[in-house]
Design an enzyme around this catalytic site. Structure first.
Site, PDB file in Angstrom:
ATOM      1  N   GLU A  58       6.925  23.884  -6.647  1.00  0.00           N
ATOM      2  CA  GLU A  58       7.351  23.437  -4.840  1.00  0.00           C
ATOM      3  C   GLU A  58       7.707  22.346  -5.069  1.00  0.00           C
ATOM      4  OE1 GLU A  58       4.758  25.049  -2.576  1.00  0.00           O
ATOM      5  OE2 GLU A  58       4.027  26.625  -3.002  1.00  0.00           O
ATOM      6  N   LYS A  87       7.288  18.178  -3.196  1.00  0.00           N
ATOM      7  CA  LYS A  87       5.296  18.038  -3.102  1.00  0.00           C
ATOM      8  C   LYS A  87       6.071  17.614  -1.669  1.00  0.00           C
ATOM      9  CE  LYS A  87       0.871  16.072  -4.054  1.00  0.00           C
ATOM     10  NZ  LYS A  87       0.766  14.569  -2.239  1.00  0.00           N
ATOM     11  N   ASP A 121       5.889  14.727   1.399  1.00  0.00           N
ATOM     12  CA  ASP A 121       5.202  13.574   1.430  1.00  0.00           C
ATOM     13  C   ASP A 121       5.520  13.280   3.274  1.00  0.00           C
ATOM     14  OD1 ASP A 121       3.679  11.230   1.204  1.00  0.00           O
ATOM     15  OD2 ASP A 121       5.311   9.935   0.836  1.00  0.00           O
ATOM     16  N   TYR A 171       3.382  25.722   3.043  1.00  0.00           N
ATOM     17  CA  TYR A 171       3.331  25.804   1.940  1.00  0.00           C
ATOM     18  C   TYR A 171       2.281  27.029   1.369  1.00  0.00           C
ATOM     19  CZ  TYR A 171       0.474  21.856   2.412  1.00  0.00           C
ATOM     20  OH  TYR A 171      -0.314  20.870   3.068  1.00  0.00           O
ATOM     21  N   LYS A 231       3.759  13.933 -10.124  1.00  0.00           N
ATOM     22  CA  LYS A 231       4.059  13.450  -8.810  1.00  0.00           C
ATOM     23  C   LYS A 231       6.127  11.702 -10.360  1.00  0.00           C
ATOM     24  CE  LYS A 231       0.233  11.704  -5.957  1.00  0.00           C
ATOM     25  NZ  LYS A 231       0.284  11.216  -5.421  1.00  0.00           N
ATOM     26  N   CYS A 264       4.414 -29.246  -1.746  1.00  0.00           N
ATOM     27  CA  CYS A 264       5.448 -28.530  -1.268  1.00  0.00           C
ATOM     28  C   CYS A 264       6.796 -28.739  -1.880  1.00  0.00           C
ATOM     29  CB  CYS A 264       5.758 -28.300   0.131  1.00  0.00           C
ATOM     30  SG  CYS A 264       6.959 -27.793   1.393  1.00  0.00           S
ATOM     31  N   CYS A 275       9.512 -30.998   0.778  1.00  0.00           N
ATOM     32  CA  CYS A 275       9.169 -31.820   1.234  1.00  0.00           C
ATOM     33  C   CYS A 275       8.141 -32.444   0.391  1.00  0.00           C
ATOM     34  CB  CYS A 275       8.685 -31.704   2.125  1.00  0.00           C
ATOM     35  SG  CYS A 275       7.103 -31.206   2.333  1.00  0.00           S
ATOM     36  N   CYS A 333       2.776 -25.178   3.384  1.00  0.00           N
ATOM     37  CA  CYS A 333       3.006 -26.528   3.429  1.00  0.00           C
ATOM     38  C   CYS A 333       2.792 -27.213   4.898  1.00  0.00           C
ATOM     39  CB  CYS A 333       4.694 -26.935   3.394  1.00  0.00           C
ATOM     40  SG  CYS A 333       4.938 -28.804   3.731  1.00  0.00           S
ATOM     41  N   CYS A 359       9.009 -30.548   6.981  1.00  0.00           N
ATOM     42  CA  CYS A 359       9.388 -29.583   6.126  1.00  0.00           C
ATOM     43  C   CYS A 359      10.723 -29.366   6.383  1.00  0.00           C
ATOM     44  CB  CYS A 359       8.052 -28.949   5.725  1.00  0.00           C
ATOM     45  SG  CYS A 359       8.886 -27.621   3.892  1.00  0.00           S
TER      46      CYS A 359
END
Ligand code: IVH
Length: 669
Positions: free
Chosen positions: A113, A115, A117, A225, A312, A406, A409, A424, A430
């Site tokens: 079957e 599966k 989710d 199921y 899976k 950064c 800048c 930053c 900046c």
């Protein structure tokens, strides 16, 4: 491994797994993929086998995660609701088959079957009538969600049939079709509510709503199921499910009877591609022994049946070379490392970049330049690097280190205690942060300036035409027309739209300034207390903190903003351009039924938007607040209200008022 080391790793793994269980089953907000979860669980299982002295009864390897919540009444499962052992590879499936074959001389049949989710449900029928629906809970008892389940169209309320047992339990998976999920998330995003991470969480979250009407609107489906009863119609699983389908339950067409493990493996590989185009998410295949007698002989472990296993499908991964790492600065200053990769084909598309999340992740991977790395792509998530193949490591290759300044800048980066990201702090200069603030300024709920998108802002910025949002009001159509992509018509539309925005009410202007922690609600409160921006600029910190809804964090942020001369200059220029910095005194008061009431809005609503509800509250004399406290009069509770708010409300005894009740209170219905 030493005993003490094993013990502490076991404790650590249990704690971590329990936290992930809570996030998955209770909050419906998982942080890691199923695959990552299974890796942790496997490690714990291996350690417990090696060090059996540390086995305890409520280890996550033995006990199933629990979805039990306080809002529902719990009932015991007549038949415990177990989990499934799972595997990601063919060899383990062959081992499973070998174990089964060893236990019998009879011919074995397997049922395969898909599966699904979603969220599992156990429904009891007595004399053909649906009597109760319970979630898995902790496997022994679960939440009674009968009223919600009864709204699901594919679940019959009463059935007739020749072979119907007088009492039976049917189990299945409740799912949200992907199309419904996409629509729901769009609505949530528009209402500024965190979207669901995936259809499973959305289905599980919906099943736990307090208003069945909203559940009904979400078009959930149930695929069954498993049929259980003292006396079942047939002596095998396959025919029992087919019988259930005759009774009106939805049994997936995909179910197959297989005569041996090779047929099972064929089923698995046949579904590998088409599974991606199903209207629902599936994460694998469940393989069950068909004969009920053999099932009974094989029996159960504490956690799962020995007669079934889940295979899976793993998120696809590929290996490729790491060419370089760049650091990106986001709109709020957060720095994210991004890997540039040698292009590689992964689940049908070419991957050239992958996220590395943060400094901890780089350290954890011990990443070096030119490493061969494993990249994984799960669903719509951006690809990520999940590991390094150390056998390809070149001795001389350079270790990747996180930057300290950064890249945009040059300002030294900051990392706050308890946070994972570097950011930053140069928010004033900046570039990506400046652009981010302009984007906020023009957004719909702020100044609502049409025709200016992210790309145009980038363009204007790169041509040095704007540095901050007050520059927008000095723009002339002649400056825009020559720019790439912008013609005369759109240039004049942009200018028109900028001009029109001067009529934006004061509270929205305050919000548009982008002061940290000043969202729409706080902006409204401030505009109510300080009738002009000058009143606010000249206020004492005590006046701010004296306002009930404004805590020290918000107050400090407002003060920091207003003592900065560059911000004051921006405000001055906005004022010169006619932007409103004082409250209009026209009130739209329509009633006083909410006089003196402090109300918190939470969740999604069907009849009006959150903004409309906020306005209705104010127009009827009430006050909006964002945090639940002892003085909250009630919570206007929509669908999917935040878990922490819910918990707080129960703790403080704050009543929840539904959308319809609220409309009745203010006389709208
Ligand atoms: S059989 C004892 N069949 O997967 C038998 N489960 O990991 C246990 N699931 O809790 C369940 N599709 O929520 C079974 N075709 C299927 C399934 C299925 C999805 C879910 C179910 C279960 C979980 C176990």
């Amino acid at each position: 491994m030493k005993l003490s080391e094993a013990k502490s790793r076991i404790d650590e793994l249990r704690k971590e797994l329990e936290e992930h269980n809570r996030k998955y089953y209770v909050l419906n907000q998982p942080e890691i993929t199923d695959f990552q979860y299974d890796i942790l669980l496997n490690e714990l299982d291996t350690l417990e086998k090696k060090f059996p002295e540390f086995i305890i009864e409520d280890s996550p390897t033995i006990r199933v995660g629990s979805d039990i919540t306080r809002e529902f009444v719990q009932f015991e499962h007549k038949y415990p609701m177990l989990s499934l052992g799972n595997t990601y590879n063919e060899d383990e499936l062959r081992d499973f088959d070998a174990r089964i074959r060893k236990s019998t001389t009879e011919l074995i049949e397997y049922v395969c079957e898909l599966k699904f989710d979603g969220a599992s449900i156990s429904i009891t029928y007595e004399n053909g009538a649906l009597s109760r629906a319970i979630t898995r809970g902790d496997g022994t008892r679960g939440d009674d969600v009968t009223l919600n389940v009864k709204t699901i169209k594919s679940i019959p309320h009463s059935i007739t049939g020749k072979k119907l047992p007088s009492e039976f339990v049917i189990r299945g998976e409740i799912m949200m079709p992907r199309a419904v999920f996409d629509r729901l998330n769009e609505e949530r995003t528009a209402a500024e509510i965190a979207p669901f991470a995936n259809p499973r969480n959305a289905a599980a979250g919906t099943l736990k709503l307090l208003d069945p009407k909203i559940v009904a609107s979400r078009s959930l489906v149930c695929m069954v199921y498993f049929l259980l009863a003292e006396e079942l119609p047939y002596d095998n699983h396959y025919e029992n499910l087919k019988e259930a389908s005759e009774w009106g339950f939805t049994v997936p067409e995909s179910i197959r009877l297989c005569r041996n493990i090779d047929e099972v493996l064929k089923f698995i590989s046949q579904w590998d591609t088409p599974r991606k185009n199903l209207p629902y998410d599936i994460d694998g295949v469940v393989i069950k022994v068909n004969s009920l007698k053999l099932q009974k002989d094989l029996g159960f472990t504490a956690k799962s049946p020995r007669w079934a296993i889940a295979y899976k499908y793993k998120a696809e991964e590929a290996s490729t070379r790491l060419l370089s790492v760049v650091f990106q600065v986001g709109r709020t200053g957060t720095v994210t490392p991004v890997a540039n990769l040698e292009p590689v084909l992964l689940s049908g598309s070419t991957v050239k970049r992958a996220t590395l999340h943060n400094a901890d992740q780089i350290a954890l991977l011990d990443l070096h330049l030119n490493d061969m790395v494993y990249v994984e792509k799960g669903g719509e998530i951006i690809p990520k690097i999940i590991g390094v193949d150390h056998s390809f490591r070149n001795e001389t290759s350079k270790k990747i280190v996180f930057i300290s300044n950064c890249p945009e800048c040059g300002t030294p980066l900051v990392k706050n205690e308890g946070e994972v990201n570097h950011f930053c702090p140069n928010y004033l200069h900046c570039p990506p942060q400046l652009k981010g603030r302009i984007e906020h300024f023009i957004s719909r709920k702020a100044m609502n300036i049409d025709g200016l998108g992210e790309e145009t802002i980038d363009l204007l910025f790169s041509k040095n035409l704007i540095r901050n949002f007050s520059d927008l009001y000095d723009l002339k159509a002649e400056q825009l027309v020559p720019l790439e992509r912008l013609g005369e018509k759109s240039a004049s539309n942009i200018i028109k739209s900028i001009k029109k925005s001067v009529d934006t009410p004061y509270h929205r202007v305050l919000y548009a300034l982008g002061i940290r922690h000043v969202g729409e609600t706080v902006a409204k409160i401030i505009s109510g207390k300080f009738k002009t921006i000058d009143d606010l600029i000249n206020s004492d910190p005590e006046q701010l903190t004296g306002i009930r809804e404004i805590g020290p964090k918000i107050a400090a942020s407002i003060i920091a903003y207003l003592i900065d001369n560059e911000n004051i200059e921006i405000i001055r220029r906005l004022k010169l351009n006619g932007i409103r910095f004082s409250e209009d005194t026209v009130t739209k008061k329509t009633g006083n039924t909410l006089d003196g009431k402090i109300i918190v809005i939470s969740g999604v609503f069907l009849k009006h938007s959150r903004d409309e509800y906020k306005e209705m509250i104010e127009n009827n004399g009430g006050k909006n607040s964002s945090a639940v406290s002892g003085s909250t009069s009630f919570i206007l509770a929509g669908d999917n209200m935040g878990q922490s708010k819910k918990e707080k409300a129960v703790e403080l005894g704050v009543p929840l008022v539904s959308e319809n009740e609220f409309l009745e209170i203010i006389g709208e219905e």
